[in-house]
Structures are given as C-alpha cells and as structure tokens.
Motif scaffolding. Structure first.
Motif, PDB file in Angstrom:
ATOM      1  N   ARG A  99       7.118 -12.679   1.839  1.00 15.74           N
ATOM      2  CA  ARG A  99       5.778 -12.094   1.954  1.00 15.74           C
ATOM      3  C   ARG A  99       5.867 -10.582   1.812  1.00 15.74           C
ATOM      4  O   ARG A  99       6.905  -9.980   2.064  1.00 15.74           O
ATOM      5  CB  ARG A  99       5.107 -12.469   3.270  1.00 15.74           C
ATOM      6  CG  ARG A  99       5.833 -11.934   4.479  1.00 15.74           C
ATOM      7  CD  ARG A  99       5.169 -12.367   5.754  1.00 15.74           C
ATOM      8  NE  ARG A  99       5.873 -11.754   6.878  1.00 15.74           N
ATOM      9  CZ  ARG A  99       5.367 -11.607   8.056  1.00 15.74           C
ATOM     10  NH1 ARG A  99       4.159 -12.035   8.315  1.00 15.74           N
ATOM     11  NH2 ARG A  99       6.057 -11.041   9.019  1.00 15.74           N
ATOM     12  N   ILE A 100       4.755 -10.007   1.417  1.00 16.63           N
ATOM     13  CA  ILE A 100       4.649  -8.556   1.325  1.00 16.63           C
ATOM     14  C   ILE A 100       4.312  -8.024   2.723  1.00 16.63           C
ATOM     15  O   ILE A 100       3.455  -8.576   3.408  1.00 16.63           O
ATOM     16  CB  ILE A 100       3.558  -8.142   0.300  1.00 16.63           C
ATOM     17  CG1 ILE A 100       3.839  -8.757  -1.078  1.00 16.63           C
ATOM     18  CG2 ILE A 100       3.434  -6.623   0.228  1.00 16.63           C
ATOM     19  CD1 ILE A 100       5.150  -8.367  -1.718  1.00 16.63           C
ATOM     20  N   ILE A 101       4.984  -6.977   3.107  1.00 13.89           N
ATOM     21  CA  ILE A 101       4.784  -6.367   4.419  1.00 13.89           C
ATOM     22  C   ILE A 101       3.784  -5.207   4.292  1.00 13.89           C
ATOM     23  O   ILE A 101       3.739  -4.524   3.273  1.00 13.89           O
ATOM     24  CB  ILE A 101       6.135  -5.847   4.976  1.00 13.89           C
ATOM     25  CG1 ILE A 101       7.152  -6.986   5.056  1.00 13.89           C
ATOM     26  CG2 ILE A 101       5.965  -5.178   6.327  1.00 13.89           C
ATOM     27  CD1 ILE A 101       6.765  -8.126   5.943  1.00 13.89           C
ATOM     28  N   ASN A 102       3.014  -4.977   5.352  1.00 19.11           N
ATOM     29  CA  ASN A 102       2.034  -3.882   5.334  1.00 19.11           C
ATOM     30  C   ASN A 102       2.731  -2.526   5.325  1.00 19.11           C
ATOM     31  O   ASN A 102       3.950  -2.429   5.470  1.00 19.11           O
ATOM     32  CB  ASN A 102       1.042  -4.014   6.493  1.00 19.11           C
ATOM     33  CG  ASN A 102       1.690  -3.840   7.855  1.00 19.11           C
ATOM     34  OD1 ASN A 102       2.771  -3.275   8.000  1.00 19.11           O
ATOM     35  ND2 ASN A 102       1.031  -4.339   8.883  1.00 19.11           N
ATOM     36  N   ARG A 103       1.947  -1.484   5.162  1.00 23.82           N
ATOM     37  CA  ARG A 103       2.506  -0.137   5.003  1.00 23.82           C
ATOM     38  C   ARG A 103       3.237   0.371   6.234  1.00 23.82           C
ATOM     39  O   ARG A 103       4.143   1.181   6.130  1.00 23.82           O
ATOM     40  CB  ARG A 103       1.398   0.844   4.634  1.00 23.82           C
ATOM     41  CG  ARG A 103       0.870   0.567   3.263  1.00 23.82           C
ATOM     42  CD  ARG A 103      -0.237   1.500   2.889  1.00 23.82           C
ATOM     43  NE  ARG A 103      -0.827   1.007   1.652  1.00 23.82           N
ATOM     44  CZ  ARG A 103      -1.924   1.461   1.132  1.00 23.82           C
ATOM     45  NH1 ARG A 103      -2.579   2.425   1.715  1.00 23.82           N
ATOM     46  NH2 ARG A 103      -2.379   0.963   0.008  1.00 23.82           N
ATOM     47  N   THR A 104       2.822  -0.107   7.409  1.00 21.35           N
ATOM     48  CA  THR A 104       3.490   0.337   8.632  1.00 21.35           C
ATOM     49  C   THR A 104       4.729  -0.493   8.949  1.00 21.35           C
ATOM     50  O   THR A 104       5.478  -0.156   9.848  1.00 21.35           O
ATOM     51  CB  THR A 104       2.517   0.303   9.837  1.00 21.35           C
ATOM     52  OG1 THR A 104       2.011  -1.025   9.973  1.00 21.35           O
ATOM     53  CG2 THR A 104       1.371   1.282   9.634  1.00 21.35           C
ATOM     54  N   GLY A 105       4.926  -1.564   8.190  1.00 23.25           N
ATOM     55  CA  GLY A 105       6.118  -2.379   8.351  1.00 23.25           C
ATOM     56  C   GLY A 105       6.110  -3.307   9.544  1.00 23.25           C
ATOM     57  O   GLY A 105       7.141  -3.863   9.916  1.00 23.25           O
ATOM     58  N   ASP A 106       4.941  -3.499  10.156  1.00 20.79           N
ATOM     59  CA  ASP A 106       4.900  -4.320  11.372  1.00 20.79           C
ATOM     60  C   ASP A 106       4.094  -5.611  11.229  1.00 20.79           C
ATOM     61  O   ASP A 106       3.738  -6.250  12.214  1.00 20.79           O
ATOM     62  CB  ASP A 106       4.350  -3.499  12.541  1.00 20.79           C
ATOM     63  CG  ASP A 106       2.943  -2.983  12.295  1.00 20.79           C
ATOM     64  OD1 ASP A 106       2.372  -3.252  11.216  1.00 20.79           O
ATOM     65  OD2 ASP A 106       2.406  -2.301  13.196  1.00 20.79           O
ATOM     66  N   GLY A 107       3.809  -5.989   9.989  1.00 19.28           N
ATOM     67  CA  GLY A 107       3.061  -7.229   9.784  1.00 19.28           C
ATOM     68  C   GLY A 107       2.858  -7.493   8.308  1.00 19.28           C
ATOM     69  O   GLY A 107       3.338  -6.752   7.456  1.00 19.28           O
ATOM     70  N   PRO A 108       2.131  -8.562   8.013  1.00 24.61           N
ATOM     71  CA  PRO A 108       1.901  -8.920   6.608  1.00 24.61           C
ATOM     72  C   PRO A 108       0.902  -7.985   5.929  1.00 24.61           C
ATOM     73  O   PRO A 108       0.066  -7.357   6.580  1.00 24.61           O
ATOM     74  CB  PRO A 108       1.346 -10.342   6.683  1.00 24.61           C
ATOM     75  CG  PRO A 108       0.712 -10.415   8.026  1.00 24.61           C
ATOM     76  CD  PRO A 108       1.529  -9.523   8.929  1.00 24.61           C
ATOM     77  N   CYS A 109       0.986  -7.918   4.617  1.00 23.88           N
ATOM     78  CA  CYS A 109       0.012  -7.188   3.813  1.00 23.88           C
ATOM     79  C   CYS A 109      -1.364  -7.795   4.086  1.00 23.88           C
ATOM     80  O   CYS A 109      -1.529  -9.018   4.018  1.00 23.88           O
ATOM     81  CB  CYS A 109       0.379  -7.331   2.335  1.00 23.88           C
ATOM     82  SG  CYS A 109      -0.945  -6.899   1.198  1.00 23.88           S
ATOM     83  N   PRO A 110      -2.368  -6.986   4.383  1.00 23.57           N
ATOM     84  CA  PRO A 110      -3.676  -7.547   4.715  1.00 23.57           C
ATOM     85  C   PRO A 110      -4.350  -8.286   3.552  1.00 23.57           C
ATOM     86  O   PRO A 110      -5.081  -9.256   3.777  1.00 23.57           O
ATOM     87  CB  PRO A 110      -4.498  -6.335   5.161  1.00 23.57           C
ATOM     88  CG  PRO A 110      -3.782  -5.152   4.622  1.00 23.57           C
ATOM     89  CD  PRO A 110      -2.338  -5.531   4.507  1.00 23.57           C
ATOM     90  N   VAL A 111      -4.099  -7.870   2.322  1.00 22.29           N
ATOM     91  CA  VAL A 111      -4.716  -8.560   1.186  1.00 22.29           C
ATOM     92  C   VAL A 111      -4.026  -9.905   0.967  1.00 22.29           C
ATOM     93  O   VAL A 111      -4.694 -10.923   0.736  1.00 22.29           O
ATOM     94  CB  VAL A 111      -4.665  -7.700  -0.097  1.00 22.29           C
ATOM     95  CG1 VAL A 111      -5.203  -8.474  -1.284  1.00 22.29           C
ATOM     96  CG2 VAL A 111      -5.436  -6.410   0.098  1.00 22.29           C
TER      97      VAL A 111
END
Length: 141
Positions: A99-111
């Motif tokens: 999975r793609i990680i969000n910009r802060t690195g603490d969860g999944p990409c929101p899209v």
C-alpha cells in the motif's frame, strides 16, 4: 519511454505526461496534477505515455479513465496494479508495495484508502472527486 523515466528520476518531477510533442511536467505530490489533467485536458491523457513516481489506486484509476497507453511507476501499490491489470495498458514499475503510505508516514494514503473496495476505475472517480473537493476547495475544476 526510457527518456521519460530518466527525466522523472533526475528532474525533480512527480509525474511526466507525454503525447506526441505535448509534454506536461508535474511537480505537485499526490493525485492532484493527474486529476486536473483528466478534468481539463482529457485528450492529452488519451494514448499518452506517463512516468509517475508513485501510483496508488486513485492515480491508477485516473490513468485508466484517461486512456493512457503506457505507464512507468517508480512505486506502485498492489491495489493499483490489480486495477491496471484489468486494462490493455502497458505497465512497468520499479517497486511494488502492499500500500501507499501517507505523507506523514503513519498510515495509508487517503486517496488509496478512499478507493478501497471499488472494483473498477470508474467506481473510484466519485471517491477521488470527493477527496479533491474536500481537500482542495479552491481548485475550481
């Protein structure tokens, strides 16, 4: 395609779209540049070659609906690759991730998270539009 990949890797771009002599070099992170192209210049995406640093399920959906011919993704998620496999698009990638990680690195990409459960590119579009409208209200697309 090799020239696009080289330029992507050395030029500081997030995505490069090339169709004939028309080239768009994108610098914004996430799906916003692809979303804008798909909405404002759909003829540019149809039959285009695209080199993109990161392709999650949302970006894959925009590329599919746009009719992109060939794609190179530096990083591609499993969900994006599964969606792309439903098409005739020629796809190459550098790294496959779960999975793609969000910009802060603490969860999944929101899209990518918003597109979870959508089985077609078309089913992802309203979810992507909702994300863009809620996060970029001044975009006016």
């Amino acid at each position: 395609m090799e020239e696009l990949i080289q330029e992507l890797e050395t030029g500081g771009y997030s995505c490069i779209v090339c169709k004939g002599t028309a080239v768009r070099r994108c610098v914004r992170r996430g799906i916003i540049d692809l979303y804008t192209l798909q909405r404002k210049e759909p003829s540019l995406l149809a039959g285009a070659d695209v080199a993109d640093k990161v392709v999650g399920k949302g970006a894959a959906a925009l590329l599919i609906v746009g009719g992109v011919r060939r794609l190179y993704a530096g990083v591609v998620s499993r969900a994006a690759l599964d969606l792309l496999a439903q098409t005739e698009m020629k796809v190459r990638y550098g790294h496959l991730v779960e999975r793609i990680i969000n910009r802060t690195g603490d969860g999944p990409c929101p899209v990518e998270e918003a597109c979870q459960g959508a089985v077609t590119a078309e089913a992802c579009l309203p979810r992507i539009t909702e994300f863009v409208q809620s996060h970029f209200p001044d975009l006016n697309i």
